[in-house]
Design an enzyme around this catalytic site. Structure first.
Site: not given
Length: 173
Positions: A75, A100, A119, A152, A161, A164
């Site tokens: 995501d 995650w 991230d 994260w 951010y 990812t």
């Protein structure tokens, strides 16, 4: 005549014995192993280590990059379209301290793999980056390690951010 043949045979016997002893001294097992090892080491040092193309065994990214098997629980923006790669953050950003995980099936070998989603933090998002929302197996927010809707980067000093990365951790059991 027999004396001549005896002398000839004695000389022949002596030369064969001398040759055999010389060969045993120079061509023994240890001598052979030493020479073979030296030649292998010499060949290894003399041969340049060339890069080779590993893409022949790698899965090609599909037309829709979000459909790539490693992105099954991703995501966010793909780092591969934000200046980085599939597994490395772009220069100037740093990987989040926490992440995650997802379990994704590789269609090439049919095995399930644990994929860590980290991230990359510290740079602003790129507008042209590909955004993926493929949340297979996502759990509610109270299961932090399986929830991908969190920033994260909260554990880093640079909380912004950027993108990812998808890193295969190992086989899922």
């Amino acid at each position: 005549m027999t004396r001549l043949i005896d002398k000839l045979l004695k000389t022949l016997d002596k030369s064969v014995e001398t040759g055999a002893r010389t060969a045993a001294r120079n061509l023994g097992r240890r001598s052979f192993m030493a020479k073979a090892g030296a030649s292998v080491l010499g060949a290894a040092v003399a041969t340049p280590i060339l890069p080779f193309d590993r893409r022949a065994n790698a899965s090609e990214l599909p037309e829709d990059e979000c459909a790539y098997w490693r992105h099954c629980a991703l995501d966010g923006n793909l780092c591969s379209t934000s200046g980085g790669s599939l597994t490395q953050c772009p220069p100037g950003s740093s990987a989040s301290s926490v992440s995650w995980v997802g379990t994704c099936t590789n269609p090439d070998d049919g095995k399930d793999y644990l994929v860590s989603y980290n991230d990359c933090c510290g740079k602003p998002s790129v507008d042209s980056a590909t955004f993926c929302y493929t949340s297979e197996g996502e759990r509610p927010g109270y299961r932090m390690g399986l929830y991908n809707d969190i920033n994260w980067c909260m554990a880093n000093t640079d909380k912004g951010y950027h993108c990812t990365v998808s890193v295969v951790v190992g086989l899922a059991e």
